[in-house]
Design an enzyme around this catalytic site. Structure first.
Site, short mmCIF file in Angstrom:
data_model
loop_
_atom_site.label_atom_id
_atom_site.label_comp_id
_atom_site.label_asym_id
_atom_site.label_seq_id
_atom_site.Cartn_x
_atom_site.Cartn_y
_atom_site.Cartn_z
N LYS A 178 -46.13 -81.20 40.77
CA LYS A 178 -45.52 -80.05 40.08
C LYS A 178 -45.47 -80.33 38.59
O LYS A 178 -45.17 -81.46 38.18
CB LYS A 178 -44.12 -79.82 40.65
CG LYS A 178 -43.41 -78.58 40.14
CD LYS A 178 -42.03 -78.44 40.78
CE LYS A 178 -41.32 -77.19 40.34
NZ LYS A 178 -39.97 -77.05 40.93
N SER A 237 -39.22 -72.53 43.05
CA SER A 237 -40.11 -72.60 41.92
C SER A 237 -41.33 -73.49 42.16
O SER A 237 -42.30 -73.41 41.39
CB SER A 237 -39.34 -73.14 40.70
OG SER A 237 -38.91 -74.46 40.94
N SER A 282 -35.95 -75.04 45.55
CA SER A 282 -37.33 -74.91 45.06
C SER A 282 -38.39 -75.71 45.79
O SER A 282 -39.57 -75.52 45.53
CB SER A 282 -37.39 -75.28 43.58
OG SER A 282 -37.01 -74.17 42.82
N1 GLN Z 1 -34.58 -70.34 42.69
C1 GLN Z 1 -33.49 -71.11 42.18
C2 GLN Z 1 -33.36 -70.87 40.70
O1 GLN Z 1 -34.01 -69.99 40.25
C3 GLN Z 1 -33.71 -72.56 42.49
C4 GLN Z 1 -34.67 -73.17 41.56
C5 GLN Z 1 -34.91 -74.62 41.84
O2 GLN Z 1 -34.53 -75.16 42.88
N2 GLN Z 1 -35.48 -75.27 40.88
O3 GLN Z 1 -32.64 -71.50 40.01
#
Ligand code: GLN
Length: 482
Positions: free
Chosen positions: A72, A147, A171
């Protein structure tokens, strides 16, 4: 034999038996990437030649010898770009390896490619990337989740056997769920965050996305452990996370939180998850209803704590030290303001503003401090539940992958995509999403993820249960049609 479909354990067997070489696998993956990337768009960049040199020199006797792992774009790999899918870091090259990467290399793995994500890991669909929209390999008109959407899509599309992601509020697990992969969020402190660009430091963890629970365990074996460079990494005795694999579900006490089966969950998801839980019971698991009464506050608490920490963490991107710098600034303030104005996307700005607000004097007690107290209550819910059960089981996401563009104008609706994953980060416990079935939509099969949550530092147990379910269900053998 289709090399790109093999799991890490299958690749290891082939390498060690001399049936094929890491170079064969890397070449096959590169061809596969060239074939599917126009429709999937999981990679921001990759350096095939550099990876090839490492594959040529691979030592297959090492635990992950010769295994390519996609990374990532939020994790530093020395010499590779590390842009967090943001314009503000567009020109940034990592000067060092994150500890997780150094450990992957020590285990013989080959970091390969930069995988797309929501900018600075803020989002649930990967649509917040400043550069491209990654598509779900099960239906390319849909989002892959986020994400770590690039990580999950690349694994699901057989472009890499496994990838690393990061999980602050879901994420890793949510995109794994939406793409039909296995994704593990380790307990807080299990994996060093050194070299992971910080979003919310008290919630972030690096973890694996793969095509089997066993592969996640193998990757965790490589990356886990105390690191002097991260004072929140825990000093624990070495552990083999494959030690509880290959067991069955007999006598496993599975907790079913009544708050996770409420309205708002897609009915088809609900019945898929119920069928998966019934299957666990048929194989000997004991089902126990539990209550996690503070669940309803998790999303609100998360969006106070995560944005507060993000506003502090992202202050370092000022045009002076990293990446982008605006042209011809009038003065220093103008340099800061215009660099950040031009460099950050709208979701990142929204969160910096929100986080700055909840930390500001006069509001700190009302928002941030109160959110920290509720966070403790959420953690206590789990402590109590784990007195009665070994593992909690629930959906990973309230719905399947949604069409690209459907939520981009409604941030609040997007925030609800993490309703079942966020509490694990707030409580610091471990969690995994495994394929739990499929639903049909418009002639397409869309994956539904089953989430297991485990006690803090009980990854071996968690992986054991997930692996047992994976073997009785067989869902993780399904390959995306892309
Ligand atoms: N979707 C969540 C956010 O927007 C979690 C993101 C993540 O785990 N990095 O913060």
């Amino acid at each position: 034999m289709d090399l790109v479909r093999l799991t890490i354990s299958e690749l290891q067997k082939g390498f060690r038996a001399g049936t094929f070489h890491p170079v064969d696998v890397l070449r096959a993956l590169e061809l596969r990437i060239q074939e599917v990337e126009p429709s999937v768009q999981a990679f921001l960049s990759r350096d095939f030649e550099a990876a090839l040199r490492r594959a040529e020199a691979a030592d297959v006797a090492l635990p992950l010898g010769g295994i390519p792992v996609g990374i990532k774009d939020v994790i530093n790999v020395q010499g590779d770009p590390c842009g967090c899918a943001s314009r503000i870091l567009e020109s940034y090259t990592a000067p060092y390896d994150a500890t997780a990467i150094a450990r992957l290399r020590a285990a013989g793995a080959i970091p390969f490619g930069r995988l797309n994500m929501d900018e600075f890991a803020m989002g649930s669909s990967t649509e917040n990337s400043a550069f491209q929209t990654t598509r779900n390999p099960w239906d390319t008109s849909r989002i892959p989740g986020g994400s770590s959407g690039g990580s999950a899509a690349a694994v699901a599309a057989c472009e890499v056997p496994a990838a690393l992601g990061s999980d602050t509020g879901g994420s890793i697990r949510q995109p794994a769920s939406l793409c039909g992969c296995v994704g593990l969020k380790p307990s807080y402190g299990r994996v060093s965050r050194y070299g992971l660009v910080a979003f919310a430091s008290s919630l972030d963890q690096i973890g694996p996305v793969a095509r089997s629970t066993r592969d996640c365990a193998l990757l965790l074996n490589a990356i886990a452990g105390r690191d002097p460079m991260d004072s929140t990494s825990l000093d624990l005795p070495a552990e083999d996370f494959t030690s509880e694999l290959d067991r069955d579900l007999k006598g496993v006490r599975l907790g079913i939180p009544k708050e996770y089966f409420v309205d708002g969950v897609d009915n088809r998801v609900k019945s898929t998850i119920e069928a998966a839980i019934r299957q666990c019971a048929e194989h000997g698991a004991e089902l126990v209803e539990i209550s996690l009464p503070h669940t309803e506050y998790a999303v609100s608490v998360y969006y106070i704590i995560a944005t507060a920490e993000a506003s502090a963490n992202l202050a370092r991107f000022d045009g002076v030290r990293y990446g982008r710098r605006s042209d011809k600034p009038r003065d220093l303030t103008d340099l800061y303001v215009r660099t950040r104005e031009e460099g950050f996307g709208s979701e990142v700005k929204r969160r910096i503003i929100l986080g700055t607000y909840v930390l500001s004097s006069g509001y700190y007690d009302a928002y941030y401090l109160r959110a920290q107290k509720v966070r403790t209550l959420i953690r206590q819910d789990f402590v109590q539940a784990f007195e009665k059960v070994d593992v909690v089981v629930c959906p990973t996401s309230p719905e399947v992958a949604f069409p690209i563009g459907e939520r981009t104008s409604d941030p609040l609706k997007m925030y609800l995509a993490d309703i079942f994953t966020i509490a694990a980060n707030l409580a610091g416990i471990c969690g995994i999403s495994v394929p739990g079935g499929f639903i049909d939509e418009g002639g397409r099969k869309l994956p539904v993820g089953l989430q297991f949550l485990g006690k803090p530092l009980a990854e071996s147990r968690l992986l054991g249960v997930a692996d047992a379910y994976e073997r009785v269900s067989g869902w993780s053998k399904q390959i995306a049609p892309v």
